[in-house]
Design a protein around this motif. Structure first.
Motif, PDB file in Angstrom:
ATOM      1  N   ALA A 147       0.865  -1.181   0.000  1.00  0.00           N
ATOM      2  CA  ALA A 147       0.000   0.000   0.000  1.00  0.00           C
ATOM      3  C   ALA A 147       0.896   1.223   0.000  1.00  0.00           C
ATOM      4  N   VAL A 148       0.380   2.332  -0.503  1.00  0.00           N
ATOM      5  CA  VAL A 148       1.193   3.543  -0.604  1.00  0.00           C
ATOM      6  C   VAL A 148       1.459   4.115   0.787  1.00  0.00           C
ATOM      7  N   PRO A 149       2.730   4.274   1.177  1.00  0.00           N
ATOM      8  CA  PRO A 149       3.034   4.860   2.481  1.00  0.00           C
ATOM      9  C   PRO A 149       2.728   6.357   2.509  1.00  0.00           C
ATOM     10  N   ASP A 150       2.464   6.875   3.693  1.00  0.00           N
ATOM     11  CA  ASP A 150       2.059   8.278   3.834  1.00  0.00           C
ATOM     12  C   ASP A 150       3.142   9.259   3.407  1.00  0.00           C
ATOM     13  N   ASP A 151       4.410   8.842   3.468  1.00  0.00           N
ATOM     14  CA  ASP A 151       5.505   9.766   3.174  1.00  0.00           C
ATOM     15  C   ASP A 151       5.944   9.734   1.716  1.00  0.00           C
ATOM     16  N   LEU A 152       5.210   9.043   0.862  1.00  0.00           N
ATOM     17  CA  LEU A 152       5.595   8.937  -0.547  1.00  0.00           C
ATOM     18  C   LEU A 152       4.808   9.938  -1.386  1.00  0.00           C
ATOM     19  N   THR A 153       5.514  10.757  -2.164  1.00  0.00           N
ATOM     20  CA  THR A 153       4.894  11.674  -3.113  1.00  0.00           C
ATOM     21  C   THR A 153       5.461  11.381  -4.493  1.00  0.00           C
ATOM     22  N   ALA A 154       4.611  11.014  -5.410  1.00  0.00           N
ATOM     23  CA  ALA A 154       5.056  10.596  -6.735  1.00  0.00           C
ATOM     24  C   ALA A 154       5.196  11.781  -7.685  1.00  0.00           C
ATOM     25  N   ALA A 155       6.221  11.714  -8.529  1.00  0.00           N
ATOM     26  CA  ALA A 155       6.327  12.665  -9.637  1.00  0.00           C
ATOM     27  C   ALA A 155       5.459  12.189 -10.790  1.00  0.00           C
ATOM     28  N   ILE A 156       5.494  10.873 -11.041  1.00  0.00           N
ATOM     29  CA  ILE A 156       4.646  10.235 -12.043  1.00  0.00           C
ATOM     30  C   ILE A 156       4.042   8.983 -11.415  1.00  0.00           C
ATOM     31  N   MET A 157       2.771   8.772 -11.656  1.00  0.00           N
ATOM     32  CA  MET A 157       2.103   7.574 -11.157  1.00  0.00           C
ATOM     33  C   MET A 157       1.389   6.891 -12.322  1.00  0.00           C
ATOM     34  N   LEU A 158       1.732   5.637 -12.561  1.00  0.00           N
ATOM     35  CA  LEU A 158       1.056   4.853 -13.588  1.00  0.00           C
ATOM     36  C   LEU A 158       0.110   3.874 -12.916  1.00  0.00           C
ATOM     37  N   VAL A 159      -1.182   3.998 -13.209  1.00  0.00           N
ATOM     38  CA  VAL A 159      -2.193   3.116 -12.648  1.00  0.00           C
ATOM     39  C   VAL A 159      -2.478   2.009 -13.656  1.00  0.00           C
ATOM     40  N   ALA A 160      -2.101   0.778 -13.291  1.00  0.00           N
ATOM     41  CA  ALA A 160      -2.231  -0.366 -14.203  1.00  0.00           C
ATOM     42  C   ALA A 160      -3.024  -1.481 -13.536  1.00  0.00           C
ATOM     43  N   VAL A 161      -4.159  -1.111 -12.952  1.00  0.00           N
ATOM     44  CA  VAL A 161      -5.040  -2.110 -12.329  1.00  0.00           C
ATOM     45  C   VAL A 161      -6.299  -2.241 -13.181  1.00  0.00           C
ATOM     46  N   LYS A 162      -7.069  -3.286 -12.927  1.00  0.00           N
ATOM     47  CA  LYS A 162      -8.273  -3.529 -13.709  1.00  0.00           C
ATOM     48  C   LYS A 162      -9.316  -2.434 -13.452  1.00  0.00           C
TER      49      LYS A 162
END
Length: 272
Positions: A60-75
């Motif tokens: 699961a995404v931790p609270d301290d993570l901030t993405a520059a790019i996020m690719l969502v590859a779920v159904k």
């Protein structure tokens, strides 16, 4: 690329498509320290790939993570369940990419706000770096982000940009679902060979090699498919006799047109 260890590239979902893309990026030399994979149920193969490259994996995404790019590859049917848990990783300048069929950009902006979103439609030949991905960007996507998207997706094949989101459903009917049509062509050709009297194994081998070879010839030559067809069709020959059947008014073209229309319609239904 505009992501780093501090603001990483976040891949959400490392199944067949996400995994194929990740393998392509690793082959292109992307820094593993700048990539984080979020997936609660990795396959053994994907787990091995991540460990071999030293890529960080989280369930699961931790609270301290901030993405520059996020690719969502779920159904697509998992979106409402997954997206709320990703909101903490998204800031106003986070580029959100999606490869989920039938999921409009508004779905992501409902959860993340007016962030830049690229809706992408790849196809399965991406697994062998011969895919083609069509991309629709929202107005919030910057030129620099477009360049990043092109670099990322070029690692698994060609990239084309769309003018409107409506075109995504049309692309789905042609290239998104298209590999299955080609696989079925090989099946049908093999069955036809068996019906003509060939042993099953030989008919299968001939059909698969013919489809693969013709595709590679088309790829390498750059000629229009019609020109290639004409080049191998002698007047009154065996190929011409077969094409008289396939190109009949009730032959392959109307069936293919109907098939693509059915895929487009289903894509539109999934988006509702």
């Amino acid at each position: 690329m505009s992501f780093s260890k501090e603001r990483p590239f976040l891949l959400v979902g490392a199944g067949k498509m996400g995994g194929a893309m990740l393998a392509g990026w690793m082959a292109e030399g992307i820094d593993p320290a700048s990539v984080v994979v979020c997936d609660p149920g990795l396959s053994d193969e994907m787990d091995g790939l991540l460990k071999s490259h030293g890529i960080r994996h989280v369930a699961a995404v931790p609270d301290d993570l901030t993405a520059a790019i996020m690719l969502v590859a779920v159904k697509p049917q998992m979106m409402d369940q997954v997206l709320p848990g990703l909101a903490s990783a998204v800031e106003a300048d986070t580029l959100v990419m999606s490869v989920a069929a039938g999921t409009p950009v508004t779905k992501f902006q409902e959860h993340f706000g007016p962030v830049p979103v690229c809706r992408c439609m790849p196809n399965t030949p991406a697994m062998v770096k011969r895919g083609i991905t069509a991309v629709y960007p929202t107005t919030e996507v910057s030129e620099g982000q477009k360049q990043d998207v092109t670099k990322l997706l070029s690692a698994v094949g060609k990239v084309v940009w769309l003018d409107s989101e409506d075109q995504i459903d049309l692309v789905t009917g042609v290239s998104g679902s298209g590999p299955a049509y080609v696989f079925f062509l090989a099946e049908a050709l093999s069955e036809a060979g068996m019906a003509a009297g060939l042993p099953e194994e030989l008919a299968h081998e001939l059909a698969v090699a013919t489809v693969c070879g013709a595709g590679e010839l088309m790829h390498q030559s750059g000629d229009h498919p019609a020109a290639l067809r004409q080049n191998v069709t002698s007047p009154n020959g065996t190929t011409a006799a077969a094409l008289d059947v396939l190109m009949h008014a009730e032959g392959l073209q109307p069936v293919m047109t109907e098939a693509v229309a059915a895929a487009v319609q289903r894509a539109r239904e999934l988006a509702q």
